[in-house]
Design a protein around this motif. Sequence first.
Motif, mmCIF file in Angstrom:
data_model
loop_
_atom_site.group_PDB
_atom_site.id
_atom_site.type_symbol
_atom_site.label_atom_id
_atom_site.label_comp_id
_atom_site.label_asym_id
_atom_site.label_seq_id
_atom_site.Cartn_x
_atom_site.Cartn_y
_atom_site.Cartn_z
ATOM 1 N N GLY A 133 0.789 -1.216 0.000
ATOM 2 C CA GLY A 133 0.000 0.000 0.000
ATOM 3 C C GLY A 133 0.821 1.266 0.000
ATOM 4 N N ASP A 193 -0.612 -4.724 8.012
ATOM 5 C CA ASP A 193 -1.253 -4.784 6.699
ATOM 6 C C ASP A 193 -0.596 -5.849 5.827
ATOM 7 O OD1 ASP A 193 -3.089 -2.778 7.309
ATOM 8 O OD2 ASP A 193 -1.953 -1.200 6.289
ATOM 9 N N ARG A 244 -3.023 -7.840 2.895
ATOM 10 C CA ARG A 244 -3.632 -6.709 2.206
ATOM 11 C C ARG A 244 -2.765 -6.245 1.040
ATOM 12 N NH1 ARG A 244 -4.748 -5.282 7.919
ATOM 13 N NH2 ARG A 244 -6.936 -5.817 8.213
ATOM 14 N N LEU A 258 -3.598 -0.803 -0.704
ATOM 15 C CA LEU A 258 -4.172 0.113 0.281
ATOM 16 C C LEU A 258 -3.706 1.546 0.066
ATOM 17 C CD1 LEU A 258 -3.530 -1.903 3.551
ATOM 18 C CD2 LEU A 258 -5.696 -1.629 2.369
ATOM 19 N N ARG A 270 -3.515 4.634 2.917
ATOM 20 C CA ARG A 270 -3.769 5.051 4.293
ATOM 21 C C ARG A 270 -3.209 6.457 4.465
ATOM 22 N NH1 ARG A 270 -6.370 0.846 5.974
ATOM 23 N NH2 ARG A 270 -5.444 -1.217 6.188
ATOM 24 N N ALA A 316 -11.372 -1.117 2.946
ATOM 25 C CA ALA A 316 -10.045 -1.544 3.365
ATOM 26 C C ALA A 316 -10.132 -2.494 4.542
ATOM 27 C CB ALA A 316 -9.191 -0.333 3.741
#
Length: 146
Positions: free
Chosen positions: A65, A120, A125, A128, A130, A146
């Motif tokens: 991410g 994460d 994941r 992403l 953030r 998410a």
Amino acid sequence: MANIGVFATILDAAGHLLLVRQNYAGRVWSQPGGRVEPKESPLEALHREVREETGHRIQVERFVGAYSRTYDDDLVLAFIGHSIGSEPWAPDGEISAIGFFAPDRLPEPMNLRTRIRIADALAGRSGLVRVFDAPENQQASFPEGA
């Protein structure tokens, strides 16, 4: 222009995380990584930074991410991968120690942003975004889904 950094959650064959202890500021434990240099791709920067800081060569598994500190004009791209070998390593002015740690036994001190990136990555994941919106607010905002 934002500062762009790259960091990686790096695992060994036993599932332990490779972490570095910074030799500056708060001397915190962190993921290996650093700034993307001019005319360098994020993946080139990641491989270079990991080698410089730890002596390890890595295989990147996936992009986890993008993590933004809007108050600091900072963007971090996070990845997960595995160590595929290493060269001898010694402490220097930037990194005072390296080590592999079980995910449930992470060393202290470590900032919350690093812990979030690690969580994460370990949760599987990917893709992403953030945003950390203020230094006193260490909670990340999470986009829908998410």
